[in-house]
Design a protein around this motif. Structure first.
Motif, PDB file in Angstrom:
ATOM      1  N   PRO A  63       0.835  -1.217   0.000  1.00  0.00           N
ATOM      2  CA  PRO A  63       0.000   0.000   0.000  1.00  0.00           C
ATOM      3  C   PRO A  63       0.859   1.251   0.000  1.00  0.00           C
ATOM      4  O   PRO A  63       1.955   1.281   0.556  1.00  0.00           O
ATOM      5  CB  PRO A  63      -0.799  -0.134   1.303  1.00  0.00           C
ATOM      6  N   ASP A  64       0.339   2.299  -0.633  1.00  0.00           N
ATOM      7  CA  ASP A  64       1.066   3.566  -0.733  1.00  0.00           C
ATOM      8  C   ASP A  64       0.075   4.711  -0.510  1.00  0.00           C
ATOM      9  O   ASP A  64      -0.172   5.526  -1.398  1.00  0.00           O
ATOM     10  CB  ASP A  64       1.746   3.666  -2.100  1.00  0.00           C
ATOM     11  N   GLY A  65      -0.551   4.754   0.684  1.00  0.00           N
ATOM     12  CA  GLY A  65      -1.508   5.814   1.008  1.00  0.00           C
ATOM     13  C   GLY A  65      -2.907   5.498   0.502  1.00  0.00           C
ATOM     14  O   GLY A  65      -3.245   4.364   0.167  1.00  0.00           O
ATOM     15  N   LEU A  66      -3.763   6.556   0.470  1.00  0.00           N
ATOM     16  CA  LEU A  66      -5.150   6.424   0.037  1.00  0.00           C
ATOM     17  C   LEU A  66      -5.312   6.943  -1.378  1.00  0.00           C
ATOM     18  O   LEU A  66      -4.658   7.905  -1.787  1.00  0.00           O
ATOM     19  CB  LEU A  66      -6.078   7.197   0.980  1.00  0.00           C
ATOM     20  N   GLY A  67      -6.226   6.293  -2.110  1.00  0.00           N
ATOM     21  CA  GLY A  67      -6.425   6.679  -3.489  1.00  0.00           C
ATOM     22  C   GLY A  67      -7.805   7.249  -3.733  1.00  0.00           C
ATOM     23  O   GLY A  67      -8.164   8.311  -3.220  1.00  0.00           O
ATOM     24  N   ASP A  68      -8.667   6.523  -4.426  1.00  0.00           N
ATOM     25  CA  ASP A  68      -9.968   7.002  -4.878  1.00  0.00           C
ATOM     26  C   ASP A  68     -11.070   6.615  -3.882  1.00  0.00           C
ATOM     27  O   ASP A  68     -10.822   5.964  -2.870  1.00  0.00           O
ATOM     28  CB  ASP A  68     -10.251   6.392  -6.249  1.00  0.00           C
ATOM     29  N   LEU A  69     -12.317   7.052  -4.174  1.00  0.00           N
ATOM     30  CA  LEU A  69     -13.517   6.630  -3.441  1.00  0.00           C
ATOM     31  C   LEU A  69     -14.228   5.555  -4.244  1.00  0.00           C
ATOM     32  O   LEU A  69     -14.332   5.641  -5.474  1.00  0.00           O
ATOM     33  CB  LEU A  69     -14.452   7.819  -3.215  1.00  0.00           C
ATOM     34  N   GLN A  70     -14.715   4.528  -3.549  1.00  0.00           N
ATOM     35  CA  GLN A  70     -15.386   3.419  -4.220  1.00  0.00           C
ATOM     36  C   GLN A  70     -16.723   3.125  -3.550  1.00  0.00           C
ATOM     37  O   GLN A  70     -16.962   3.489  -2.395  1.00  0.00           O
ATOM     38  CB  GLN A  70     -14.501   2.160  -4.168  1.00  0.00           C
ATOM     39  N   ARG A  71     -17.632   2.462  -4.301  1.00  0.00           N
ATOM     40  CA  ARG A  71     -18.939   2.078  -3.767  1.00  0.00           C
ATOM     41  C   ARG A  71     -18.872   0.782  -2.972  1.00  0.00           C
ATOM     42  O   ARG A  71     -19.829   0.429  -2.295  1.00  0.00           O
ATOM     43  CB  ARG A  71     -19.932   1.894  -4.917  1.00  0.00           C
ATOM     44  N   ARG A  72     -17.765   0.077  -3.058  1.00  0.00           N
ATOM     45  CA  ARG A  72     -17.621  -1.184  -2.338  1.00  0.00           C
ATOM     46  C   ARG A  72     -16.338  -1.165  -1.523  1.00  0.00           C
ATOM     47  O   ARG A  72     -15.381  -0.485  -1.872  1.00  0.00           O
ATOM     48  CB  ARG A  72     -17.607  -2.364  -3.299  1.00  0.00           C
ATOM     49  N   GLY A  73     -16.355  -1.969  -0.428  1.00  0.00           N
ATOM     50  CA  GLY A  73     -15.187  -2.061   0.410  1.00  0.00           C
ATOM     51  C   GLY A  73     -15.545  -2.498   1.811  1.00  0.00           C
ATOM     52  O   GLY A  73     -16.739  -2.581   2.175  1.00  0.00           O
ATOM     53  N   PRO A  74     -14.544  -2.800   2.630  1.00  0.00           N
ATOM     54  CA  PRO A  74     -14.808  -3.170   4.024  1.00  0.00           C
ATOM     55  C   PRO A  74     -15.277  -1.950   4.823  1.00  0.00           C
ATOM     56  O   PRO A  74     -14.881  -0.815   4.531  1.00  0.00           O
ATOM     57  CB  PRO A  74     -13.448  -3.680   4.505  1.00  0.00           C
ATOM     58  N   TYR A  75     -16.124  -2.193   5.831  1.00  0.00           N
ATOM     59  CA  TYR A  75     -16.725  -1.068   6.555  1.00  0.00           C
ATOM     60  C   TYR A  75     -15.738  -0.333   7.451  1.00  0.00           C
ATOM     61  O   TYR A  75     -16.037   0.768   7.915  1.00  0.00           O
ATOM     62  CB  TYR A  75     -17.946  -1.551   7.355  1.00  0.00           C
ATOM     63  N   GLU A  76     -14.545  -0.904   7.683  1.00  0.00           N
ATOM     64  CA  GLU A  76     -13.555  -0.120   8.422  1.00  0.00           C
ATOM     65  C   GLU A  76     -13.008   1.026   7.569  1.00  0.00           C
ATOM     66  O   GLU A  76     -12.357   1.935   8.086  1.00  0.00           O
ATOM     67  CB  GLU A  76     -12.403  -1.003   8.917  1.00  0.00           C
ATOM     68  N   ARG A  77     -13.281   0.995   6.219  1.00  0.00           N
ATOM     69  CA  ARG A  77     -12.852   2.096   5.353  1.00  0.00           C
ATOM     70  C   ARG A  77     -14.041   2.977   4.939  1.00  0.00           C
ATOM     71  O   ARG A  77     -13.916   3.786   4.024  1.00  0.00           O
ATOM     72  CB  ARG A  77     -12.165   1.545   4.093  1.00  0.00           C
ATOM     73  N   LEU A  78     -15.190   2.837   5.601  1.00  0.00           N
ATOM     74  CA  LEU A  78     -16.352   3.667   5.288  1.00  0.00           C
ATOM     75  C   LEU A  78     -16.071   5.115   5.676  1.00  0.00           C
ATOM     76  O   LEU A  78     -15.439   5.398   6.697  1.00  0.00           O
ATOM     77  CB  LEU A  78     -17.572   3.155   6.054  1.00  0.00           C
TER      78      LEU A  78
END
Length: 611
Positions: free
Chosen positions: A50-65
């Motif tokens: 990983p190299d930081g945060l990128g884009d916003l997505q409609r899917r993913g784990p809820y710890e990244r909500l």
């Protein structure tokens, strides 16, 4: 060299070939290049970092909500649940470091009997195409031989092409060969992005270890070659059989832009020679001597003339068992040597000199082994001859020998000191030698003639940092200074300061060699000509000439040169390779005087011989 526009992409490598060979390679390169396809390097494996945060997505784990979404859960829980149901929540997506494909191209060639002849020329063309492919992609190219122990080579000089052509075996490629290469490549720190395997009846491979398979074989009618590339898809092309004359010259390694004429074809065999001592060249350029491997002595070869029909003249010169050669030199066509045995020095075939006790080490430091020959010069003054020897610590000693009728009645010679702090010694003219000594931080050049008196010292520069001297042969040494070159090393690179002879318009010239190149000798053929440095390349196969700021290849050997000598008097280079091939090249004439293998094993040594 003028090349058509279609061949310009490969100009860097085609400059190694003679102009008349361009049509053959132009045809091969033009037919093969379109079917190779783009570079498809294998991506590096492992878990992406990983190299930081990128884009916003409609899917993913809820710890990244997003935090704003969690606020809805507290304030408007119904809206929060609706967004869960229809998938409208926004999640932070991590940014991963991009991974480039491995930028190493490996190509392994089949050197067995199924790839003899025209198929080897296709190997050369494919190697050039892959070199260009690697250069365009910022990658590195390495090649090897499937039937040999795993070892990869670069493609930086024409000598590497000769190495490829000289790799021949009677064994076809087996599964064991391929498995050995797979295991070795897997252990290397740099993994190959592309691995090409080239030959016929290749062993079974998988797409992970071998990305490209090339099958080359003759057509059924024997009038063409079939080139089949098996990669993501299978592509085929038919190649014409090259013209026989051009093909034979290329397969024999005669493809440099400056084509070296073949040495005179003479019959004869040479006994097996040792690889630990350099060849000895006569001042007249007529004979070369090498240390025998299976006997105590040396073999003397008379160099053939251009149109010689007689067999090669080879004679064995043997000395008593147990004596070790320290130095060897010619007097005319006769070879003489200084031999060591226990506490004695023996003068083998040196007229007028008998054995003497070894002098103390502070007077003459003699090497205990046989890894090198000491510089030696024999000056024959008629009634008196002198043998000069330079040891490893800069001590120049000599012995006087009576000749003629007084020789049998003369007392044993004594070891006499001539000079100390001597950096170099060479014969530079008929019955004249030159040496350079250091005194008070300065270097002085002297000459000695048959009368046995040294000339006044000619100041040639400061002694600091100078480790070697090369002498130019010239009649000017009879009365003054004839020219030399001084070596110093700067960051691992050789730097030569050429000191011109008395009266030259350019008194000094500095030559900085590329990394790995080494100076062998200094040549000035005629008065008024520029000085030339004879060099050996970092690949230990290329011999070149540096003159007036330009460097050109004289010849390349098919295998590594293990010992090499240069004679400033005759301008001859004698190179002995690891395959016991002797090459004698005339720099002034730009011709190969002799090319022969020195590996004839006597009958009594054949059993268990390591030829």
């Amino acid at each position: 060299m003028q090349l058509p526009d279609s061949l310009h992409p490969w100009r860097q490598w085609l400059e190694w070939f003679a102009p008349e060979q361009m049509p053959l390679f132009g045809d091969l390169l033009g037919r093969l290049d379109p079917i190779l396809g783009p570079l498809r390097g294998q991506h590096q494996g492992g878990v992406p970092e990983p190299d930081g945060l990128g884009d916003l997505q409609r899917r993913g784990p809820y710890e990244r909500l997003l935090s704003s979404e969690w606020l809805l859960a507290d304030e408007v829980p119904e809206e929060f649940m609706r967004r869960v149901a229809v998938g409208e929540h926004l999640f932070l997506a991590p940014q991963y470091r991009s991974r480039q494909a491995n930028r190493l191209i490996v190509v392994l060639f089949d050197a067995g009997p199924l790839q003899l002849g025209a198929a080897r020329l296709v190997h050369l063309a494919l190697l050039i195409l892959l070199a260009r492919r690697a250069q365009e992609a910022g990658a590195e190219l390495r090649w090897g031989i499937l039937q040999e122990a795993p070892r990869l080579h670069e493609l930086d000089t024409s000598a590497q092409l000769k190495r490829l052509l000289s790799a021949r075996t009677y064994h076809t490629v087996s599964d064991a060969h391929w498995q050995a290469w797979c295991a070795w490549l897997a252990e290397q720190p740099d993994q190959a992005g592309e691995c090409w395997v080239v030959g016929q009846r290749l062993p079974r491979t998988d797409s992970q270890s071998c990305t490209h398979r090339v099958q080359i074989h003759r057509s059924l009618e024997g009038q063409s070659l079939s080139f089949e590339l098996q990669g993501v898809t299978t592509r085929r092309v038919s190649l014409p059989i090259p013209e026989e004359g051009s093909a034979v010259r290329l397969l024999s390694g005669q493809f440099e832009a400056e084509v070296v004429a073949a040495a005179p074809a003479v019959k004869g065999t040479v006994p097996r020679v040792a690889l630990n001592l350099p060849p000895v060249i006569s001042s007249a350029g007529t004979h070369v001597a090498l240390k025998l491997l299976d006997e105590d002595g040396m073999v003397v070869i008379k160099l053939p003339t251009e149109h010689q029909k007689k067999s090669l003249q080879v004679r064995r010169n043997l000395w008593s068992s147990g004596r070790v050669p320290l130095a060897a030199t010619f007097s005319g066509r006769n070879l003489g040597a200084v031999l060591s045995q226990h506490d004695w020095l023996w003068f083998w075939k040196v007229p007028g000199l008998r054995a003497v006790e070894k002098p103390p080490r502070e007077q003459l430091q003699l090497p205990p082994g046989t890894a090198r020959l000491l510089p030696v010069v024999w000056l024959n003054g008629g009634r008196t001859g002198r043998l000069f020897l330079l040891d490893t610590q800069g001590h120049l000693a000599y012995w006087e020998a009576a000749s003629g009728e007084s020789a049998p009645r003369s007392p044993p010679a004594k070891t006499r000191r001539w000079a100390d702090n001597v950096l170099g010694l060479a014969k530079v003219a008929n019955e004249t030698m030159a040496y350079v000594r250091s005194d008070g931080g300065r270097l002085y050049a002297h000459s000695v003639g048959t009368e046995g008196a040294a000339s006044c010292g000619h100041v040639i520069g400061n002694a600091e940092g100078v480790s070697q001297v090369l002498f130019a042969a010239s009649r000017l040494w009879h009365r003054s200074f004839g020219g030399c070159a001084l070596l110093s090393v700067d960051n691992g690179k050789q730097r030569w300061q050429i000191i011109s002879a008395t009266g030259c318009s350019m008194p000094s010239e500095r030559v900085d060699l590329a990394h790995g190149w080494k100076g062998l000798g200094l040549l000035r053929q005629y008065r008024g000509d520029p000085y030339s440095l004879v060099l050996i390349g970092p690949d230990q196969q290329t011999v070149a000439l540096h003159s007036e700021g330009q460097q050109r290849v004289l010849f390349t050997a098919a295998s590594d040169i293990v010992k090499i000598s240069f004679c400033p008097m005759s301008g001859l280079v004698a190179a002995l390779t690891s395959a016991r091939e002797l090459l004698v090249y005339s720099v002034p004439q730009r011709t190969l005087r002799l090319q022969i293998f020195c590996n004839q094993v006597a009958a009594k040594h054949k059993e268990g011989a390591d030829a």
